[in-house]
Design an enzyme around this catalytic site. Structure first.
Site, short mmCIF file in Angstrom:
data_model
loop_
_atom_site.label_atom_id
_atom_site.label_comp_id
_atom_site.label_asym_id
_atom_site.label_seq_id
_atom_site.Cartn_x
_atom_site.Cartn_y
_atom_site.Cartn_z
N THR A 196 -2.24 0.32 -2.68
CA THR A 196 -2.31 1.26 -1.55
C THR A 196 -1.30 0.84 -0.49
OG1 THR A 196 -4.69 1.36 -2.05
CG2 THR A 196 -3.94 2.49 -0.05
N THR A 237 -1.64 -6.34 1.09
CA THR A 237 -1.15 -6.45 -0.29
C THR A 237 -1.90 -5.46 -1.18
OG1 THR A 237 -0.69 -8.80 0.03
CG2 THR A 237 -0.93 -8.08 -2.24
N GLU A 262 -4.40 -12.81 3.44
CA GLU A 262 -4.87 -11.58 4.10
C GLU A 262 -5.85 -11.92 5.22
OE1 GLU A 262 -4.49 -8.48 0.33
OE2 GLU A 262 -6.39 -9.48 0.65
C1 5RP Z 1 -5.39 -7.77 -2.57
C2 5RP Z 1 -6.39 -6.90 -1.89
C3 5RP Z 1 -6.17 -5.43 -1.94
O1 5RP Z 1 -6.15 -4.92 -0.65
C4 5RP Z 1 -7.31 -4.81 -2.71
O2 5RP Z 1 -7.40 -5.43 -3.98
C5 5RP Z 1 -7.09 -3.30 -2.90
O3 5RP Z 1 -6.00 -3.10 -3.73
P1 5RP Z 1 -5.47 -1.67 -4.14
O4 5RP Z 1 -4.91 -1.03 -2.90
O5 5RP Z 1 -4.42 -1.98 -5.18
O6 5RP Z 1 -6.61 -0.87 -4.72
O7 5RP Z 1 -7.34 -7.34 -1.30
O8 5RP Z 1 -5.77 -9.11 -2.56
#
Ligand code: 5RP
Length: 218
Positions: A31, A28, A103
């Site tokens: 990225t 999630t 996750e």
């Molecule tokens: C969501 C997560 C995401 O992987 C983490 O916050 C990184 O997010 P981004 O890719 O938007 O920087 O753990 O719960």
């Protein structure tokens, strides 16, 4: 390159881990959003996906990718997800997007965790990013008091309810020298669903986008 361009580069680079007829584990975040978009090119070759959030499920289904209930999948090879911080030991803080519990569950089932990050996420010690802790709502104040005893400054993430109907405490001012131990300690507090330390089950492969290239660390 901007941070967003790096996220796109690394999201697209992770497509090389998608094999024919596979079920792919999908994390999630922003990225992962680019990884999901890049699945467009290979979606005809895969069986489907298991997803770590309602948000990712919606995106995958909108592309016509079947999303399986995790209970119907015994095992799968690859889980692709981002991180908020990661060390050279591949220990991570995750949960900036409040999806940490699912996750952690989906990544536990995967044979390999591929972490996709831009280089701003690499740190020598975890803790500058506030550590998310998912908590059963009635336990919020109790858990916050216990987190203070562990040396942190918990802050209730206002207005956020997780996909599991719980709340998030973001713990500031931790310098996490032993992430495996702290992950266990916090998870032992009654009322904690899980915390955003991914150290007991660290990443296996890290793809890092820099200004000039995407580097793979095994
Ligand atoms: C969501 C997560 C995401 O992987 C983490 O916050 C990184 O997010 P981004 O890719 O938007 O920087 O753990 O719960």
């Amino acid at each position: 390159m901007t941070q967003d361009q790096k996220k796109q580069a690394v999201g697209e680079a992770a497509i090389k881990f998608v094999t024919d007829d596979c079920v792919i584990g999908v994390g999630t975040g922003s990225t992962v959003h680019y990884f999901i978009s890049a699945l467009e090119k290979v979606k005809h070759k895969i069986k489907g996906a298991v997803s770590s959030s309602d948000d990712s499920t919606k995106k995958l289904e909108a592309m016509g990718i079947e999303v399986f209930d995790l209970n119907s999948v015994d095992s799968f090879d690859i889980y692709v997800d981002g991180a908020d911080e990661i060390t050279k030991h591949k220990h991570m803080i995750k949960g900036g997007g409040a999806a940490l519990t699912r996750e952690k569950i989906v990544s536990a089932v995967a044979k390999k965790f591929v972490c996709i990050i831009d280089d701003s996420k690499q740190v020598p010690v975890l803790g500058a990013f506030p550590l998310p802790v998912e908590v059963i709502p009635m336990a919020r104040s109790y858990v916050a008091r216990e987190l203070v005893k562990l040396g942190g400054d918990p802050e209730y993430r206002q207005g956020v309810v997780t996909d599991n109907g719980n709340v998030i405490l973001d713990v500031h001012n931790l310098k996490i020298l032993n992430p495996v131990e702290l992950e266990k300690q916090i998870n032992h507090i009654p009322g904690v669903v899980t915390n955003g330390l991914f150290a007991i089950r660290a990443a296996d492969i890290v793809l890092v986008a820099t200004d000039s290239e995407v580097i793979e660390i095994e």
